[in-house]
Design a protein around this motif. Structure first.
Motif, PDB file in Angstrom:
ATOM      1  N   GLY A   1       0.599  -1.213   0.029  1.00  0.00           N
ATOM      2  CA  GLY A   1       0.068   0.110  -0.018  1.00  0.00           C
ATOM      3  C   GLY A   1       0.934   1.322   0.003  1.00  0.00           C
ATOM      4  O   GLY A   1       0.455   2.365   0.757  1.00  0.00           O
ATOM      5  N   LEU A   2       1.989   1.245  -0.666  1.00  0.00           N
ATOM      6  CA  LEU A   2       2.934   2.503  -0.569  1.00  0.00           C
ATOM      7  C   LEU A   2       2.713   3.558  -1.445  1.00  0.00           C
ATOM      8  O   LEU A   2       2.088   3.354  -2.630  1.00  0.00           O
ATOM      9  CB  LEU A   2       4.163   2.050  -1.057  1.00  0.00           C
ATOM     10  CG  LEU A   2       5.362   3.088  -0.711  1.00  0.00           C
ATOM     11  CD1 LEU A   2       5.705   3.040   0.578  1.00  0.00           C
ATOM     12  CD2 LEU A   2       6.545   2.331  -1.655  1.00  0.00           C
ATOM     13  N   ARG A   3       2.279   4.572  -0.738  1.00  0.00           N
ATOM     14  CA  ARG A   3       1.906   6.051  -1.557  1.00  0.00           C
ATOM     15  C   ARG A   3       2.963   7.005  -1.179  1.00  0.00           C
ATOM     16  O   ARG A   3       3.396   7.132  -0.249  1.00  0.00           O
ATOM     17  CB  ARG A   3       0.418   6.299  -1.062  1.00  0.00           C
ATOM     18  CG  ARG A   3      -0.516   5.444  -1.357  1.00  0.00           C
ATOM     19  CD  ARG A   3      -2.044   6.126  -0.689  1.00  0.00           C
ATOM     20  NE  ARG A   3      -3.010   5.097  -0.725  1.00  0.00           N
ATOM     21  CZ  ARG A   3      -4.221   5.511  -0.378  1.00  0.00           C
ATOM     22  NH1 ARG A   3      -4.486   6.391  -0.029  1.00  0.00           N
ATOM     23  NH2 ARG A   3      -4.809   4.550  -0.486  1.00  0.00           N
ATOM     24  N   LYS A   4       3.125   7.726  -2.108  1.00  0.00           N
ATOM     25  CA  LYS A   4       4.100   9.069  -1.951  1.00  0.00           C
ATOM     26  C   LYS A   4       3.765  10.037  -3.013  1.00  0.00           C
ATOM     27  O   LYS A   4       3.578  10.082  -4.099  1.00  0.00           O
ATOM     28  CB  LYS A   4       5.351   8.627  -2.368  1.00  0.00           C
ATOM     29  CG  LYS A   4       6.627   9.897  -2.209  1.00  0.00           C
ATOM     30  CD  LYS A   4       6.722  10.203  -0.825  1.00  0.00           C
ATOM     31  CE  LYS A   4       7.963  11.282  -0.439  1.00  0.00           C
ATOM     32  NZ  LYS A   4       8.001  11.711   0.902  1.00  0.00           N
ATOM     33  N   SER A   5       3.439  11.511  -2.257  1.00  0.00           N
ATOM     34  CA  SER A   5       3.238  12.687  -2.951  1.00  0.00           C
ATOM     35  C   SER A   5       4.513  13.429  -2.758  1.00  0.00           C
ATOM     36  O   SER A   5       5.241  13.607  -1.806  1.00  0.00           O
ATOM     37  CB  SER A   5       2.052  13.222  -2.767  1.00  0.00           C
ATOM     38  OG  SER A   5       1.103  12.211  -2.760  1.00  0.00           O
ATOM     39  N   PHE A   6       4.535  14.569  -3.779  1.00  0.00           N
ATOM     40  CA  PHE A   6       5.407  15.568  -3.687  1.00  0.00           C
ATOM     41  C   PHE A   6       4.746  16.903  -4.150  1.00  0.00           C
ATOM     42  O   PHE A   6       4.091  17.022  -5.291  1.00  0.00           O
ATOM     43  CB  PHE A   6       6.909  15.512  -4.599  1.00  0.00           C
ATOM     44  CG  PHE A   6       7.551  14.436  -4.182  1.00  0.00           C
ATOM     45  CD1 PHE A   6       8.455  14.633  -3.204  1.00  0.00           C
ATOM     46  CD2 PHE A   6       7.895  13.216  -4.977  1.00  0.00           C
ATOM     47  CE1 PHE A   6       9.400  13.572  -2.933  1.00  0.00           C
ATOM     48  CE2 PHE A   6       8.531  12.234  -4.770  1.00  0.00           C
ATOM     49  CZ  PHE A   6       9.400  12.325  -3.486  1.00  0.00           C
ATOM     50  N   ASP A   7       4.422  17.833  -3.172  1.00  0.00           N
ATOM     51  CA  ASP A   7       3.841  19.057  -3.247  1.00  0.00           C
ATOM     52  C   ASP A   7       2.324  18.822  -3.831  1.00  0.00           C
ATOM     53  O   ASP A   7       2.036  19.538  -5.032  1.00  0.00           O
ATOM     54  CB  ASP A   7       4.791  19.962  -3.992  1.00  0.00           C
ATOM     55  CG  ASP A   7       6.055  20.330  -3.609  1.00  0.00           C
ATOM     56  OD1 ASP A   7       6.117  20.651  -2.256  1.00  0.00           O
ATOM     57  OD2 ASP A   7       6.966  20.340  -4.473  1.00  0.00           O
ATOM     58  N   GLY A   8       1.926  17.794  -3.420  1.00  0.00           N
ATOM     59  CA  GLY A   8       0.642  17.611  -3.872  1.00  0.00           C
ATOM     60  C   GLY A   8       0.190  16.664  -5.205  1.00  0.00           C
ATOM     61  O   GLY A   8      -0.852  16.305  -5.703  1.00  0.00           O
ATOM     62  N   ASN A   9       1.425  16.266  -5.761  1.00  0.00           N
ATOM     63  CA  ASN A   9       1.596  15.624  -6.925  1.00  0.00           C
ATOM     64  C   ASN A   9       1.824  13.960  -6.448  1.00  0.00           C
ATOM     65  O   ASN A   9       2.778  13.793  -6.020  1.00  0.00           O
ATOM     66  CB  ASN A   9       2.551  16.040  -7.914  1.00  0.00           C
ATOM     67  CG  ASN A   9       2.970  15.189  -9.299  1.00  0.00           C
ATOM     68  OD1 ASN A   9       1.908  14.649  -9.819  1.00  0.00           O
ATOM     69  ND2 ASN A   9       4.006  14.864  -9.459  1.00  0.00           N
ATOM     70  N   VAL A  10       0.943  13.347  -6.918  1.00  0.00           N
ATOM     71  CA  VAL A  10       0.752  11.910  -6.610  1.00  0.00           C
ATOM     72  C   VAL A  10       2.033  11.011  -7.508  1.00  0.00           C
ATOM     73  O   VAL A  10       1.785  10.918  -8.545  1.00  0.00           O
ATOM     74  CB  VAL A  10      -0.658  10.963  -6.699  1.00  0.00           C
ATOM     75  CG1 VAL A  10      -0.165   9.793  -6.031  1.00  0.00           C
ATOM     76  CG2 VAL A  10      -1.396  11.965  -5.499  1.00  0.00           C
TER      77      VAL A  10
END
Length: 256
Positions: A21-30
Motif C-alpha cells: 500500500g505504498l503511497r508518495k506525493s511531492f507538493d500535492g503531486n501523487v
C-alpha cells in the motif's frame, strides 16, 4: 574472481523486502499509488517505465531515502516505518548504487570502500581493506585501489560504487539507473558486474532503461506507469505478450 552470495539472507521462504500500500506525493503531486511488491532472496526484479512513472521514487522508498506518505516497507520482516525499528542499522544491509556514483572525490578508491565498514560496522582497518580488495578484484579494479577517484572513468567510478556497497555485506542491492550517466560503450563494464552479481545469487532491485539486461537477467519485470505497477510478469512473457496496450506501446521498439 566470482561475485557470490555468501552474506545474503539465509531464509529462502520469506521476502527480503515486501511493499504494501505504498503511497508518495511531492507538493500535492501523487508519484506512487498503492504499490504492492515482494522480492524474494536471490531474485532480480527490474523496474522499467517512462520518465516520471515513479521508478526511482519507489526504489528510494525501499530504504527510506524517501519517506512514504502511507503504506509499509518490510525488510526481513521489520517494518522500516515503525517507530521502534532502527532504520539506520537495517539500512546497512541495503546497498544502493546511484546514477551519479556518489563517491568521495577527496579519497582514493580503497578509502571510499573502507570508510563505511570501519565507521558503521566497526570493522578493523585491516579487515576492511582485505574485504575491499576482494570486491575491487571482483569488479576488475584491484589495480586502482590507491588511485584518485577523480581520475577514474565513469564506468570505473560506477564499478567502485558497486564494490563499495558490497563491502557492507548487504542482503539487498538497489540500482537506480546505474548506466544512465555513462556512454553506451562504457555501460557494458557496469552491466557485466551486475550480471555477475545476479549469477552469484544477490537479491537485486534494478531501475534501468537497459532492455537487454531487463530481458536477459531479470527474474521478474515490473512496468510502472503514472505511479502504479501497471504490469508485472516474467521478462519472456512481458516482451513477447504484454497484457496492456500501454506496456506494448512502451516496449514496441524491443518486441519481437
Amino acid at each position: 574472481m566470482a561475485l557470490d552470495a555468501t552474506s545474503f539472507s539465509p531464509s529462502a521462504n520469506e521476502p527480503v523486502v515486501r511493499v504494501e500500500g505504498l503511497r508518495k506525493s511531492f507538493d500535492g503531486n501523487v508519484v506512487l499509488r498503492d504499490i504492492e511488491l515482494s522480492v524474494m532472496p536471490g531474485q532480480v526484479v527490474t523496474i522499467i517505465g517512462a520518465s516520471g512513472s515513479g521508478k526511482s521514487t519507489l526504489l528510494r522508498c525501499l530504504n527510506l531515502l524517501e519517506t512514504p506518505d502511507a503504506g509499509h516497507v518490510w525488510f526481513h520482516g521489520a517494518d522500516l516505518a515503525a517507530d521502534h525499528v532502527n532504520v539506520n542499522k537495517l539500512r546497512e544491509k541495503i546497498g544502493m548504487v546511484f546514477q551519479g556514483f556518489n563517491l568521495f572525490n577527496n579519497m582514493n578508491v580503497l578509502d571510499n570502500c573502507t570508510l563505511a565498514p570501519v565507521t558503521l560496522k566497526k570493522m578493523s582497518k585491516d579487515e576492511a581493506e582485505q574485504t575491499a580488495m576482494r570486491h575491487l578484484e571482483a569488479v576488475g579494479l584491484a589495480d586502482f585501489a590507491h588511485a584518485d577517484v577523480a581520475r577514474l572513468s565513469g564506468g570505473q567510478k560506477q564499478r567502485v560504487a558497486i564494490a563499495r556497497a558490497l563491502c557492507m555485506q548487504p542482503d539487498l542491492m538497489l540500482f537506480d539507473e546505474p548506466t544512465s550517466a555513462l556512454d553506451p560503450e562504457i555501460s557494458g563494464e557496469v552491466l557485466s558486474v551486475m550480471r555477475d552479481l545476479a549469477a552469484g545469487g544477490m537479491t537485486m532491485v534494478v531501475v534501468t532503461h537497459e532492455m537487454a539486461f531487463a530481458r536477459n537477467v531479470s527474474d521478474e519485470l515490473v512496468f510502472m506507469d503514472k505511479g502504479v505497477i501497471a504490469e508485472a510478469s516474467s521478462p519472456d512473457e512481458m516482451f513477447t505478450a504484454p497484457k496492456l496496450p500501454r506496456t506494448r506501446e512502451f516496449l514496441s521498439r524491443y518486441l519481437d
